[in-house]
Design a protein around this motif. Structure first.
Motif, PDB file in Angstrom:
ATOM      1  N   UNK A  75      45.969  35.049  93.425  1.00 40.18           N
ATOM      2  CA  UNK A  75      46.949  36.081  93.077  1.00 40.18           C
ATOM      3  C   UNK A  75      47.020  36.131  91.550  1.00 40.18           C
ATOM      4  N   UNK A  76      46.814  37.309  90.991  1.00 42.77           N
ATOM      5  CA  UNK A  76      46.802  37.503  89.537  1.00 42.77           C
ATOM      6  C   UNK A  76      47.929  38.442  89.134  1.00 42.77           C
ATOM      7  N   UNK A  77      48.463  38.200  87.949  1.00 41.98           N
ATOM      8  CA  UNK A  77      49.512  39.066  87.418  1.00 41.98           C
ATOM      9  C   UNK A  77      48.877  40.281  86.737  1.00 41.98           C
ATOM     10  N   UNK A  78      49.455  41.432  86.959  1.00 46.38           N
ATOM     11  CA  UNK A  78      49.006  42.645  86.272  1.00 46.38           C
ATOM     12  C   UNK A  78      49.518  42.568  84.839  1.00 46.38           C
ATOM     13  N   UNK A  79      48.615  42.715  83.898  1.00 49.58           N
ATOM     14  CA  UNK A  79      48.987  42.686  82.485  1.00 49.58           C
ATOM     15  C   UNK A  79      49.317  44.110  82.068  1.00 49.58           C
ATOM     16  N   UNK A  80      50.541  44.285  81.600  1.00 49.85           N
ATOM     17  CA  UNK A  80      50.994  45.608  81.197  1.00 49.85           C
ATOM     18  C   UNK A  80      50.693  45.793  79.716  1.00 49.85           C
ATOM     19  N   UNK A  81      50.056  46.899  79.402  1.00 47.78           N
ATOM     20  CA  UNK A  81      49.745  47.222  78.010  1.00 47.78           C
ATOM     21  C   UNK A  81      50.974  47.849  77.376  1.00 47.78           C
ATOM     22  N   UNK A  82      51.593  47.114  76.460  1.00 45.23           N
ATOM     23  CA  UNK A  82      52.792  47.599  75.786  1.00 45.23           C
ATOM     24  C   UNK A  82      52.495  48.283  74.462  1.00 45.23           C
ATOM     25  N   UNK A  83      51.265  48.686  74.284  1.00 39.53           N
ATOM     26  CA  UNK A  83      50.912  49.388  73.050  1.00 39.53           C
ATOM     27  C   UNK A  83      51.684  50.698  73.010  1.00 39.53           C
ATOM     28  N   UNK A  84      52.404  50.933  71.909  1.00 34.97           N
ATOM     29  CA  UNK A  84      53.188  52.179  71.844  1.00 34.97           C
ATOM     30  C   UNK A  84      52.289  53.415  71.837  1.00 34.97           C
ATOM     31  N   UNK A  85      52.802  54.481  72.422  1.00 36.91           N
ATOM     32  CA  UNK A  85      52.054  55.739  72.428  1.00 36.91           C
ATOM     33  C   UNK A  85      52.121  56.355  71.038  1.00 36.91           C
ATOM     34  N   UNK A  86      51.304  57.351  70.810  1.00 35.24           N
ATOM     35  CA  UNK A  86      51.313  58.047  69.534  1.00 35.24           C
ATOM     36  C   UNK A  86      52.680  58.651  69.273  1.00 35.24           C
ATOM     37  N   UNK A  87      53.300  59.211  70.311  1.00 41.55           N
ATOM     38  CA  UNK A  87      54.637  59.804  70.160  1.00 41.55           C
ATOM     39  C   UNK A  87      55.658  58.744  69.764  1.00 41.55           C
ATOM     40  N   UNK A  88      55.567  57.551  70.368  1.00 38.11           N
ATOM     41  CA  UNK A  88      56.481  56.463  70.025  1.00 38.11           C
ATOM     42  C   UNK A  88      56.295  56.030  68.576  1.00 38.11           C
ATOM     43  N   UNK A  89      55.038  55.947  68.141  1.00 36.48           N
ATOM     44  CA  UNK A  89      54.768  55.530  66.762  1.00 36.48           C
ATOM     45  C   UNK A  89      55.260  56.570  65.770  1.00 36.48           C
ATOM     46  N   UNK A  90      55.088  57.860  66.093  1.00 34.40           N
ATOM     47  CA  UNK A  90      55.579  58.923  65.210  1.00 34.40           C
ATOM     48  C   UNK A  90      57.102  58.851  65.117  1.00 34.40           C
ATOM     49  N   UNK A  91      57.768  58.670  66.258  1.00 33.50           N
ATOM     50  CA  UNK A  91      59.237  58.578  66.267  1.00 33.50           C
ATOM     51  C   UNK A  91      59.707  57.403  65.424  1.00 33.50           C
ATOM     52  N   UNK A  92      59.034  56.262  65.559  1.00 34.29           N
ATOM     53  CA  UNK A  92      59.399  55.082  64.779  1.00 34.29           C
ATOM     54  C   UNK A  92      59.225  55.340  63.284  1.00 34.29           C
TER      55      UNK A  92
END
Length: 171
Positions: A75-92
Protein backbone atom coordinates in the motif's frame (compact mmCIF):
# COMPACT_ATOMS: atom_id res chain seq x y z
CA UNK A 1 -7.02 -18.29 -12.86
CA UNK A 2 -3.93 -20.43 -13.25
CA UNK A 3 -0.40 -19.43 -14.13
CA UNK A 4 3.27 -20.27 -13.72
CA UNK A 5 5.90 -18.14 -11.99
CA UNK A 6 8.89 -17.90 -14.33
CA UNK A 7 11.84 -15.60 -13.54
CA UNK A 8 9.68 -13.49 -11.22
CA UNK A 9 6.94 -13.03 -13.83
CA UNK A 10 3.52 -14.59 -14.11
CA UNK A 11 2.71 -16.58 -17.23
CA UNK A 12 -1.01 -17.25 -17.50
CA UNK A 13 -2.36 -20.56 -18.79
CA UNK A 14 -3.00 -20.22 -22.55
CA UNK A 15 -6.34 -20.96 -24.15
CA UNK A 16 -4.69 -23.67 -26.26
CA UNK A 17 -1.42 -25.33 -25.15
CA UNK A 18 1.08 -26.31 -27.84
CA UNK A 19 2.96 -29.45 -26.82
CA UNK A 20 6.62 -30.23 -27.57
CA UNK A 21 5.59 -33.07 -29.91
CA UNK A 22 3.54 -30.59 -32.01
CA UNK A 23 0.19 -31.51 -30.57
CA UNK A 24 -2.28 -28.93 -29.23
CA UNK A 25 -4.56 -29.14 -26.20
CA UNK A 26 -7.65 -27.10 -27.10
CA UNK A 27 -9.37 -25.13 -24.30
CA UNK A 28 -6.41 -25.88 -22.05
CA UNK A 29 -7.24 -22.98 -19.69
CA UNK A 30 -10.66 -24.55 -18.97
CA UNK A 31 -9.27 -27.88 -17.69
CA UNK A 32 -7.96 -27.53 -14.11
CA UNK A 33 -6.48 -31.05 -13.96
CA UNK A 34 -4.47 -30.52 -17.18
CA UNK A 35 -3.25 -27.08 -16.04
CA UNK A 36 -2.02 -28.60 -12.77
CA UNK A 37 -0.39 -31.51 -14.67
CA UNK A 38 1.64 -29.05 -16.76
CA UNK A 39 2.79 -27.02 -13.73
CA UNK A 40 0.23 -24.23 -13.63
CA UNK A 41 -0.95 -23.15 -10.19
CA UNK A 42 -3.98 -21.29 -8.93
CA UNK A 43 -3.47 -17.54 -8.38
CA UNK A 44 -4.43 -16.22 -4.97
CA UNK A 45 -5.09 -12.52 -5.55
CA UNK A 46 -6.47 -10.92 -2.40
CA UNK A 47 -5.98 -7.17 -2.39
CA UNK A 48 -5.68 -5.48 1.01
CA UNK A 49 -8.09 -2.73 2.02
CA UNK A 50 -6.86 0.78 1.35
CA UNK A 51 -8.18 4.32 0.94
CA UNK A 52 -8.44 4.93 -2.81
CA UNK A 53 -8.47 8.71 -2.30
CA UNK A 54 -5.05 8.78 -0.56
CA UNK A 55 -3.42 5.43 -1.39
CA UNK A 56 -2.74 3.01 -4.24
CA UNK A 57 -1.58 -0.60 -4.55
CA UNK A 58 1.51 -2.00 -6.23
CA UNK A 59 2.50 -5.63 -6.60
CA UNK A 60 5.36 -6.22 -4.19
CA UNK A 61 6.07 -9.75 -5.33
CA UNK A 62 4.87 -13.35 -5.43
CA UNK A 63 5.18 -16.32 -3.13
CA UNK A 64 4.72 -19.86 -4.29
CA UNK A 65 3.55 -23.06 -2.62
CA UNK A 66 3.10 -26.50 -4.16
CA UNK A 67 -0.39 -25.61 -5.35
CA UNK A 68 -0.69 -21.78 -5.33
CA UNK A 69 0.96 -18.55 -6.33
CA UNK A 70 0.11 -15.72 -3.95
CA UNK A 71 0.32 -12.09 -5.04
CA UNK A 72 1.71 -9.75 -2.35
CA UNK A 73 0.72 -6.09 -2.45
CA UNK A 74 2.20 -2.93 -1.01
CA UNK A 75 0.00 0.00 0.00
CA UNK A 76 1.54 3.31 -1.12
CA UNK A 77 0.59 6.86 -0.25
CA UNK A 78 -0.43 9.16 -3.09
CA UNK A 79 1.97 12.08 -3.18
CA UNK A 80 0.10 15.31 -3.74
CA UNK A 81 1.88 17.94 -5.79
CA UNK A 82 1.49 21.18 -3.86
CA UNK A 83 3.21 23.27 -6.49
CA UNK A 84 1.22 26.49 -6.76
CA UNK A 85 -0.57 27.17 -10.02
CA UNK A 86 0.36 30.12 -12.18
CA UNK A 87 -2.77 31.92 -10.96
CA UNK A 88 -1.76 31.32 -7.33
CA UNK A 89 1.75 32.64 -7.98
CA UNK A 90 0.40 35.75 -9.73
CA UNK A 91 -1.99 36.40 -6.82
CA UNK A 92 0.85 36.02 -4.32
CA UNK A 93 3.04 38.44 -6.30
CA UNK A 94 0.18 40.95 -6.45
CA UNK A 95 -0.20 40.72 -2.65
CA UNK A 96 3.54 41.23 -2.14
CA UNK A 97 3.46 44.15 -4.59
CA UNK A 98 0.59 45.79 -2.66
CA UNK A 99 2.54 45.44 0.61
CA UNK A 100 5.62 46.94 -1.01
CA UNK A 101 3.55 49.84 -2.39
CA UNK A 102 2.26 50.54 1.12
CA UNK A 103 5.81 50.49 2.51
CA UNK A 104 6.94 52.91 -0.20
CA UNK A 105 4.06 55.26 0.64
CA UNK A 106 4.89 55.12 4.36
CA UNK A 107 8.59 55.80 3.64
CA UNK A 108 7.77 58.76 1.43
CA UNK A 109 5.42 60.26 4.01
CA UNK A 110 7.95 59.72 6.82
CA UNK A 111 10.71 61.37 4.77
CA UNK A 112 8.42 64.31 4.05
CA UNK A 113 7.55 64.63 7.72
CA UNK A 114 11.22 64.61 8.73
CA UNK A 115 12.04 67.19 6.07
CA UNK A 116 9.23 69.45 7.24
CA UNK A 117 10.68 69.33 10.75
CA UNK A 118 14.22 70.23 9.66
CA UNK A 119 13.44 72.63 6.79
CA UNK A 120 13.35 75.73 9.05
CA UNK A 121 16.79 74.81 10.35
CA UNK A 122 18.15 74.48 6.81
CA UNK A 123 17.06 77.96 5.78
CA UNK A 124 18.42 79.46 9.05
CA UNK A 125 21.77 77.77 8.60
CA UNK A 126 21.81 78.68 4.89
CA UNK A 127 23.05 75.17 4.00
CA UNK A 128 20.59 74.64 1.18
CA UNK A 129 22.24 73.47 -2.03
CA UNK A 130 20.78 72.66 -5.43
CA UNK A 131 22.33 69.18 -5.67
CA UNK A 132 20.63 68.03 -2.49
CA UNK A 133 17.29 69.30 -3.68
CA UNK A 134 17.05 66.86 -6.62
CA UNK A 135 16.30 63.95 -4.32
CA UNK A 136 13.65 65.94 -2.52
CA UNK A 137 12.15 67.05 -5.82
CA UNK A 138 12.07 63.42 -7.00
CA UNK A 139 10.43 62.42 -3.73
CA UNK A 140 7.68 65.05 -4.10
CA UNK A 141 7.11 64.09 -7.76
CA UNK A 142 6.68 60.46 -6.67
CA UNK A 143 4.33 61.44 -3.85
CA UNK A 144 2.11 63.44 -6.22
CA UNK A 145 2.06 60.63 -8.80
CA UNK A 146 1.09 58.13 -6.06
CA UNK A 147 -1.65 60.47 -4.79
CA UNK A 148 -0.02 61.08 -1.43
CA UNK A 149 0.42 64.85 -1.92
CA UNK A 150 -0.90 67.64 -4.13
CA UNK A 151 1.26 70.29 -5.76
CA UNK A 152 -0.02 72.79 -3.19
CA UNK A 153 1.37 70.63 -0.38
CA UNK A 154 4.91 70.69 -1.81
CA UNK A 155 7.21 73.16 0.02
CA UNK A 156 7.62 76.41 -1.91
CA UNK A 157 11.34 75.92 -2.46
CA UNK A 158 10.61 72.76 -4.58
CA UNK A 159 7.17 73.48 -5.94
CA UNK A 160 8.16 75.05 -9.28
CA UNK A 161 10.73 72.38 -10.11
CA UNK A 162 8.21 69.62 -9.18
CA UNK A 163 5.56 71.28 -11.36
CA UNK A 164 7.97 71.40 -14.34
CA UNK A 165 8.86 67.71 -14.00
CA UNK A 166 5.19 66.73 -13.73
CA UNK A 167 4.39 68.74 -16.87
CA UNK A 168 7.22 66.97 -18.72
CA UNK A 169 5.91 63.57 -17.59
CA UNK A 170 2.43 64.39 -18.87
CA UNK A 171 3.75 64.97 -22.43
Amino acid sequence: MFCKLENGNLTYAPTNLKLENGGIIVNFNKNIDLMKKYGYKEIIDIQPSYDVSTQYLTIEGYSETDTEIIISYAINEIIVDNTPTLEDRVKELEEVNAIQDTLIDVSLLATDEIFMMIEPLLSEANTYNIEGSNKMVDMYVAMIIRGLKTIDEVPLRYREEVRMILEQLEK
